[in-house]
Design a protein around this motif. Sequence first.
Motif, PDB file in Angstrom:
ATOM      1  N   CYS A 171       0.472   4.435   9.210  1.00 26.49           N
ATOM      2  CA  CYS A 171      -0.566   4.331  10.239  1.00 26.49           C
ATOM      3  C   CYS A 171      -0.512   2.978  10.939  1.00 26.49           C
ATOM      4  CB  CYS A 171      -1.943   4.559   9.623  1.00 26.49           C
ATOM      5  SG  CYS A 171      -2.177   6.253   9.023  1.00 26.49           S
ATOM      6  N   SER A 223       0.831  -1.202   0.000  1.00 27.66           N
ATOM      7  CA  SER A 223       0.000   0.000   0.000  1.00 27.66           C
ATOM      8  C   SER A 223       0.866   1.252   0.000  1.00 27.66           C
ATOM      9  CB  SER A 223      -0.917   0.015   1.235  1.00 27.66           C
ATOM     10  OG  SER A 223      -1.758  -1.117   1.262  1.00 27.66           O
ATOM     11  N   TRP A 256       2.766   4.420   1.160  1.00 26.95           N
ATOM     12  CA  TRP A 256       3.578   4.472   2.371  1.00 26.95           C
ATOM     13  C   TRP A 256       2.903   5.227   3.509  1.00 26.95           C
ATOM     14  CZ3 TRP A 256       4.960   9.137   4.427  1.00 26.95           C
ATOM     15  CH2 TRP A 256       4.917  10.252   3.608  1.00 26.95           C
ATOM     16  N   LEU A 257       2.097   6.258   3.191  1.00 32.38           N
ATOM     17  CA  LEU A 257       1.451   7.024   4.255  1.00 32.38           C
ATOM     18  C   LEU A 257       0.429   6.179   5.000  1.00 32.38           C
ATOM     19  CD1 LEU A 257       1.481   9.825   5.514  1.00 32.38           C
ATOM     20  CD2 LEU A 257      -0.352  10.484   3.948  1.00 32.38           C
ATOM     21  N   TRP A 258      -0.257   5.274   4.276  1.00 31.92           N
ATOM     22  CA  TRP A 258      -1.217   4.381   4.939  1.00 31.92           C
ATOM     23  C   TRP A 258      -0.481   3.348   5.791  1.00 31.92           C
ATOM     24  CZ3 TRP A 258      -3.723   8.098   3.849  1.00 31.92           C
ATOM     25  CH2 TRP A 258      -4.271   8.457   2.631  1.00 31.92           C
ATOM     26  N   VAL A 259       0.645   2.853   5.283  1.00 28.57           N
ATOM     27  CA  VAL A 259       1.420   1.884   6.062  1.00 28.57           C
ATOM     28  C   VAL A 259       1.976   2.549   7.320  1.00 28.57           C
ATOM     29  CG1 VAL A 259       3.349   0.260   6.017  1.00 28.57           C
ATOM     30  CG2 VAL A 259       1.996   0.621   3.955  1.00 28.57           C
ATOM     31  N   ILE A 274      -4.497  -2.441   7.183  1.00 25.20           N
ATOM     32  CA  ILE A 274      -3.996  -1.084   6.985  1.00 25.20           C
ATOM     33  C   ILE A 274      -5.145  -0.080   6.950  1.00 25.20           C
ATOM     34  CG2 ILE A 274      -2.812   0.430   5.352  1.00 25.20           C
ATOM     35  CD1 ILE A 274      -1.000  -1.880   4.644  1.00 25.20           C
ATOM     36  N   GLY A 275      -6.234  -0.446   6.270  1.00 22.41           N
ATOM     37  CA  GLY A 275      -7.370   0.466   6.196  1.00 22.41           C
ATOM     38  C   GLY A 275      -7.919   0.801   7.565  1.00 22.41           C
ATOM     39  N   VAL A 334      -5.527   3.098   9.426  1.00 17.81           N
ATOM     40  CA  VAL A 334      -5.602   4.482   8.963  1.00 17.81           C
ATOM     41  C   VAL A 334      -6.722   5.228   9.693  1.00 17.81           C
ATOM     42  CG1 VAL A 334      -6.160   5.957   6.989  1.00 17.81           C
ATOM     43  CG2 VAL A 334      -4.589   4.034   6.695  1.00 17.81           C
ATOM     44  N   GLY A 391      -5.870   8.051  12.320  1.00 14.73           N
ATOM     45  CA  GLY A 391      -6.365   9.357  11.893  1.00 14.73           C
ATOM     46  C   GLY A 391      -7.255  10.004  12.939  1.00 14.73           C
TER      47      GLY A 391
END
Length: 672
Positions: free
Chosen positions: A25, A18, A20-23, A168-169, A172, A176
């Motif tokens: 998280c 995925s 990188w910003l989501w990973v 990952i979802g 996030v 967040g």
Amino acid sequence: MSDQPGAHAEPGKGHHQSFWLWVMCLTGVDYFSTLGYQPSIAYENAGLLAPLATIVLVLVTLFGALPVYWYVCGRSHTGQGSIGMLAKLVSGWGGKILVLTLLGFAATDFVITKTLSAADAAVHLITNPHWPLSVDDDAEKTRQTIYVTSFMLVLLGAFFLRGFREVIGLAVVIVGVYLVLSAAVVGAGVEHLIEHPERLEQLAHRIRAGEWFLKESERPLAGTGLFTVVAISLLIFPKLALGLSGFETGVAVMPLVKGSDSDDPHEPKARIANTRKLLVTAALIMSVYLICSSVVVACLIPPEHLTKADAHGAERHGVADKELKAKDRALAYLAHGENPDGKLLPFFGEWFGTAYDLSTVVILWFAGASAMAGLLNLVPQYLPKYGMAPEWARATRPLVLLFTVVNLVVTLIFRASVDAQSAAYATGVLVLITSACTASVIDIWDRREGRWYRRLCWPFVLITIVFIYTTIANVYEKPDGIKIAAFFILAILVTSFWSRYARSRELRFAGFKIADAESRLMWDTIRDLELSVLVPHRPGRRSLANKEAQIRREHRIPRDLIIVFVEVELADTSDFVNEPVLQVMQEEGRYVVKISGAASIAHTLAALALEMAKIGRPPEVHFGWTDDSPVSGTLGFLLFGEGNVPWMVRDLIRRAQPDESKRPLIIIAGTA
């Protein structure tokens, strides 16, 4: 049987990758969740000097840990991190023991991550106004904390028993929401300080006056001058090391980071670059939160709600834990509007505080999930590979049950106390970071040439010294951390060597690598002989002609039977499963099978004989008599891959091939 040496799966293959910003998280559920307890622990250990000690921590983070892990992710892109780097740099039993020791510290890190996070989540739950049970005294609070913590750990284990997919979802969303709510709390506090600068002036005045609310035992230097304040902050910052917990996890998630379609799987430059973005972004976000939260907590929360120490470090006797309203929940305290200045924002209060509590509980619980995933990734990569765990250790469910039991025991031992577990957590984190520093220095040394001072990476040497000091200081001040780590290390060493002994008589063979086409042709030739006679030979002791004459005379081998001599060259005898290289050639008119890269002579000879038995008549293996005693032979077999080879080969073949008609015949000194 493999024909191509060095063939292996592509690194990272099989993982869903995925952005990188989501990973980040996924890393953040461990790293960012420490905000749930870090401000309180910082105040507990540093008093009003917490902001200064936190600044030191941030400097070490940005200019120490970050550069090291920037390098580590470039050299360990399969997610094994510092342990994987050191495992490549060391070999033999000493190397195995070093890796097992680091696994002990990693287990300390991940296990305590789960128990400490769950304990802090329990504190946030039972101190919430909507908690249905009353908490009348410290004993009742401790009892409820233990129950809630244990329930959350069992729930986490049940979650993993159902199977753990890429989350990952979900990470996030959790990270967040938590960062947004934390930003509201910390940002409101910073805004309040800007509007009321007298609060900052009051903090500065108290620091200059020596009113630090720091325990007397934590004041190694006398005086209140600038030098003393800075020196004490430098000495105290190792106790805040929980704020460094995200780096090893950041490297561990590398296989999940999406790179480029043109990436070389053996050196995925785009994935490495994206992981470095992940590390930098996470470190910068956490640094801002750490500094701002420490200043806000020090300025806006009354010291009597955070610590039992008075302004000059003496303990305030008779203070119950329930009177420390902000202990282990400093930001939640502000979110509930419990500070004397009133609500920092109009919507702060019971409902916003409850939302913040729920967000904190979820991310702390999910930090345990991240730690469990780390354990389930590390253990199968090393222990079964080394033969130091049963094969069931590769399966998820037995490991989940084992780790859940361990978590419950640790929770009971520490009585679900966040403070009591923080030392063990910090010890595990610091040792892993120190190992990453050491591995980086050694790796750079090996890659460079020239004089020693040119081969050393001096900035990394300095960083390594800083973390060695930090680790030693943490262990000295809070020895409970090294005690629990020593327990994990001892448990891993004892069970590992017991498993290695119990599994030593398995065939543990992954196949031969054929060196070249000529060897393949001659290998097929000798396997097709009507009867193959294999004779182990140690080169250099005597010529093949003398060995053949003696073996034919003592074992009465007819002249028309071809003897195939076998020479085995040992490599790392501490390895468990290996894939040696097989080369067949002719010397002095005789067939010689040379096998290199073996971990055990007995296992290699048994595997060779069983491979030849798959085609045609099973071969005979002829040995001379051995003078090894049973004890020395067994130790030589277990530790050095040698020992009483004839008897071990016979035993291995009998265990591996139950059908006697297909079993190679072992002949020792002329007797069957």
